[in-house]
Motif scaffolding. Structure first.
Motif, short mmCIF file in Angstrom:
data_model
loop_
_atom_site.label_atom_id
_atom_site.label_comp_id
_atom_site.label_asym_id
_atom_site.label_seq_id
_atom_site.Cartn_x
_atom_site.Cartn_y
_atom_site.Cartn_z
N GLY A 1 16.68 40.72 31.58
CA GLY A 1 18.02 41.03 32.04
C GLY A 1 18.16 42.48 32.48
O GLY A 1 17.20 43.14 32.86
N ALA A 2 19.37 42.99 32.38
CA ALA A 2 19.69 44.34 32.84
C ALA A 2 19.66 45.32 31.68
O ALA A 2 19.95 44.96 30.53
CB ALA A 2 21.05 44.36 33.51
N VAL B 1 9.56 48.77 26.36
CA VAL B 1 9.33 47.38 26.74
C VAL B 1 7.93 47.29 27.35
O VAL B 1 7.52 48.15 28.14
CB VAL B 1 10.39 46.83 27.71
N GLU B 2 7.17 46.28 26.97
CA GLU B 2 5.83 46.06 27.49
C GLU B 2 5.82 44.77 28.31
O GLU B 2 6.79 44.01 28.31
CB GLU B 2 4.82 46.00 26.35
N GLY B 3 4.73 44.53 29.02
CA GLY B 3 4.65 43.34 29.86
C GLY B 3 5.73 43.28 30.92
O GLY B 3 6.19 42.20 31.28
N THR B 4 6.08 44.46 31.46
CA THR B 4 7.21 44.55 32.39
C THR B 4 6.82 45.40 33.59
O THR B 4 7.16 46.58 33.68
CB THR B 4 8.44 45.15 31.68
N PRO B 5 6.08 44.85 34.54
CA PRO B 5 5.71 45.62 35.74
C PRO B 5 6.94 45.98 36.57
O PRO B 5 7.82 45.14 36.78
CB PRO B 5 4.78 44.68 36.51
N VAL B 6 6.99 47.22 37.04
CA VAL B 6 8.05 47.65 37.94
C VAL B 6 7.59 47.41 39.37
O VAL B 6 6.53 47.88 39.79
CB VAL B 6 8.40 49.13 37.73
N ARG B 7 8.37 46.65 40.12
CA ARG B 7 7.99 46.27 41.48
C ARG B 7 8.58 47.17 42.56
O ARG B 7 7.97 47.34 43.62
CB ARG B 7 8.43 44.82 41.74
N ARG B 8 9.78 47.71 42.29
CA ARG B 8 10.44 48.48 43.36
C ARG B 8 11.38 49.49 42.76
O ARG B 8 11.98 49.25 41.70
CB ARG B 8 11.18 47.53 44.31
N LEU B 9 11.53 50.60 43.45
CA LEU B 9 12.46 51.65 43.05
C LEU B 9 13.45 51.88 44.18
O LEU B 9 13.07 51.94 45.36
CB LEU B 9 11.67 52.93 42.75
N SER B 10 14.71 52.00 43.84
CA SER B 10 15.74 52.33 44.82
C SER B 10 16.79 53.20 44.14
O SER B 10 16.81 53.32 42.91
CB SER B 10 16.38 51.07 45.39
N SER B 11 17.65 53.80 44.93
CA SER B 11 18.69 54.65 44.35
C SER B 11 19.95 54.61 45.18
O SER B 11 19.92 54.35 46.38
CB SER B 11 18.19 56.10 44.23
N THR C 1 12.14 44.92 38.08
CA THR C 1 10.98 44.41 37.37
C THR C 1 10.97 42.89 37.44
O THR C 1 11.92 42.26 37.93
CB THR C 1 11.00 44.84 35.89
N ASP C 2 9.91 42.29 36.91
CA ASP C 2 9.85 40.83 36.87
C ASP C 2 10.91 40.23 35.96
O ASP C 2 11.30 39.07 36.12
CB ASP C 2 8.46 40.39 36.39
N GLY C 3 11.38 41.02 34.98
CA GLY C 3 12.31 40.47 34.01
C GLY C 3 13.74 40.92 34.15
O GLY C 3 14.61 40.44 33.42
N GLY C 4 14.00 41.86 35.04
CA GLY C 4 15.36 42.34 35.17
C GLY C 4 15.40 43.67 35.90
O GLY C 4 14.43 44.07 36.55
N VAL C 5 16.52 44.37 35.78
CA VAL C 5 16.74 45.63 36.49
C VAL C 5 17.12 46.71 35.49
O VAL C 5 17.96 46.49 34.61
CB VAL C 5 17.85 45.49 37.55
#
Length: 462
Positions: free
Chosen positions: A39-40, A209-219, A228-232
């Protein structure tokens, strides 16, 4: 004495049965994984990466401001990559040696040497303050000449040891001279250091938090977002410590390349075997070749022996398949036999590899984005066990938005030349590697290609 790359039958026998994993991570002390993000989430500071860089950044943030809400996001498990696979050398150098510092940052190299020693002292003090069980030993380093021209390079330096003196420290037929820097290096169990950092971060209130790859960054005006795969994750500030992995800031993706380093570890030496080698002062050792070896004793008197090969795979490839390279292991085993013939019959229990992030100046560079709300560092080139603590303070200074001595350093304000895209990166790195090998075989004479790189300010000297 030149090292022969041809493996022997004895080397093959010594490798038989070696486990293909880092012995540091192959340890029952390894902590249970932490849950992934679901989640968030919001935080004052989000840290991306659960190796030394990220953990030190989170720890130093809480030490500066205990009330700061810090969330560390790790794609796999804390310390699983370079932080849990290295040799455990904690160097004071911030520039990959003084000569490299003089080449790139001549005006501030003296101050950087001072800051590096302060940083090393700070790591030891932190370990003592929090009671870290990480096999910390302030042994210093012994740099070894194995070729006649290297003896002349070392002669006159503080701590110089002639052939008899260096053999009195550590006995090997390959040693012609050395320099013992008694206070510039500590040795640790690197995985234990990671896990103690992790424990202390959690105790200070850092959320991990582990097992949580970050896919993209924005601002945007609301903050910096990490998808991430699991939330923002939404944070006021973000520190990036992804090192060898592709940067979330595209502008820096050509500034590093991954090279694979390989390491062996022996079974524990017997008392008689230890006496045959000497090594009573337990220094960290390295030789002066371009293709250099580094080695050390562990707390239970195993010998870790690594280096020599540094393998780049086309396209900046990162893959678990690259962690094992039989050719490199055989070469290292043969070189170990040349270095310590008195240890004939000693077997290796572990043989492993992993990726190191390197840049063209051989020490890290920093960057910012999103109007100063994002700070990043990469390019440690093997310095990360020690320099990540210094880098953490730089990242926090940059995110703080006010000038400090650290943020005004040319080391922090300057950026190394990027590597070219493929196929030029592959061609250039291959050509450079061959030139370095030739230089080792020609008494250090660097040749026209390396001379051109030197003139361009590219730091390929080791």
């Amino acid at each position: 004495m030149p090292f022969h790359p041809v493996p022997s039958a004895a080397a093959e026998a010594a490798l038989a049965g070696a486990r293909p994993v880092s012995p540091w991570l192959d340890d029952p002390r390894r902590p249970a994984p932490l849950p992934p993000l679901r989640g968030a989430a919001r935080a004052d500071l989000a840290v991306v990466g659960g190796g030394y860089t990220g953990l030190w950044t989170a720890l130093r943030a809480k030490e500066r401001d205990p009330g700061r809400d810090v969330l560390l996001v790790e794609g796999a498990s804390t310390g699983w990559a370079a932080s849990g696979r290295n040799g455990g050398f904690v160097s004071a150098s911030l520039t990959h040696g003084r000569s490299n510092g003089e080449r790139h940052l001549p005006r501030e190299v003296d101050r950087l040497d001072e800051l590096g020693m302060e940083n090393l002292d700070g790591i030891g003090a932190t370990a003592a303050r929090y009671g870290w069980d990480c096999a910390w030993e302030r042994t210093g380093s012994l740099t070894l000449a194995t070729e006649p021209h290297q003896v002349e390079e070392l002669r006159g330096e503080a701590g110089f040891l002639d052939a008899a003196a260096v053999q009195a420290e550590v006995r090997s037929p390959t040693y012609l001279a050395g320099v013992w820097n008694r206070d510039d290096t500590a040795l640790v169990n690197p995985a234990h250091l990671v896990w103690e950092l992790r424990r202390t971060c959690l105790e200070l209130g850092v959320r991990i938090v582990e097992g949580t790859p970050v896919r993209r960054l924005s601002s945007d005006a609301a903050g910096v977002r990490l998808r991430t795969d699991g939330g923002v994750v939404t944070a006021a500030a973000v520190a990036l410590g992804t090192n060898v992995f592709p940067s979330l800031l595209k502008r820096y993706r050509l500034h590093t390349v991954p090279v694979y380093d390989y390491v062996l570890m022996t079974e524990p030496l017997s008392a008689e075997q230890r006496r045959s080698v000497g090594w009573a002062n337990r220094q960290g050792l390295d030789d002066m070749n371009n293709q250099f070896h580094y080695y050390r004793l562990t707390a239970d008197d195993r010998v870790l022996f690594g280096g020599y090969d540094a393998i780049y795979h086309y396209g900046r490839s990162l893959s678990a398949a690259h962690d094992q390279r039989a050719e490199s292991f055989r070469t290292l085993a043969a070189h170990f036999g040349q270095t310590f013939p008195q240890l004939d019959g000693v077997r290796f229990t572990h043989a492993w590899g992993g990726a190191i992030d390197t840049c063209t100046r051989f020490f890290p560079f920093f960057g910012t984005a999103a109007k100063g709300r994002v700070a990043s560092v990469a390019g440690f080139t093997g310095l990360g066990v020690g320099m990540t603590r210094f880098a953490a303070d730089v990242l926090l200074d940059l995110l703080g938005g006010e000038a400090t001595e650290r943020t005004e350093l040319e080391l922090v304000r300057s950026t190394p030349l990027p590597f070219p895209p493929e196929p030029l990166a592959w061609a250039g790195i291959t050509l450079t590697t061959k030139a370095l090998v030739r230089a080792d075989r020609r008494q250090g004479r660097r040749g026209p290609w390396l001379a051109a790189l030197d003139a361009a300010g590219v730091g390929f000297d080791s």
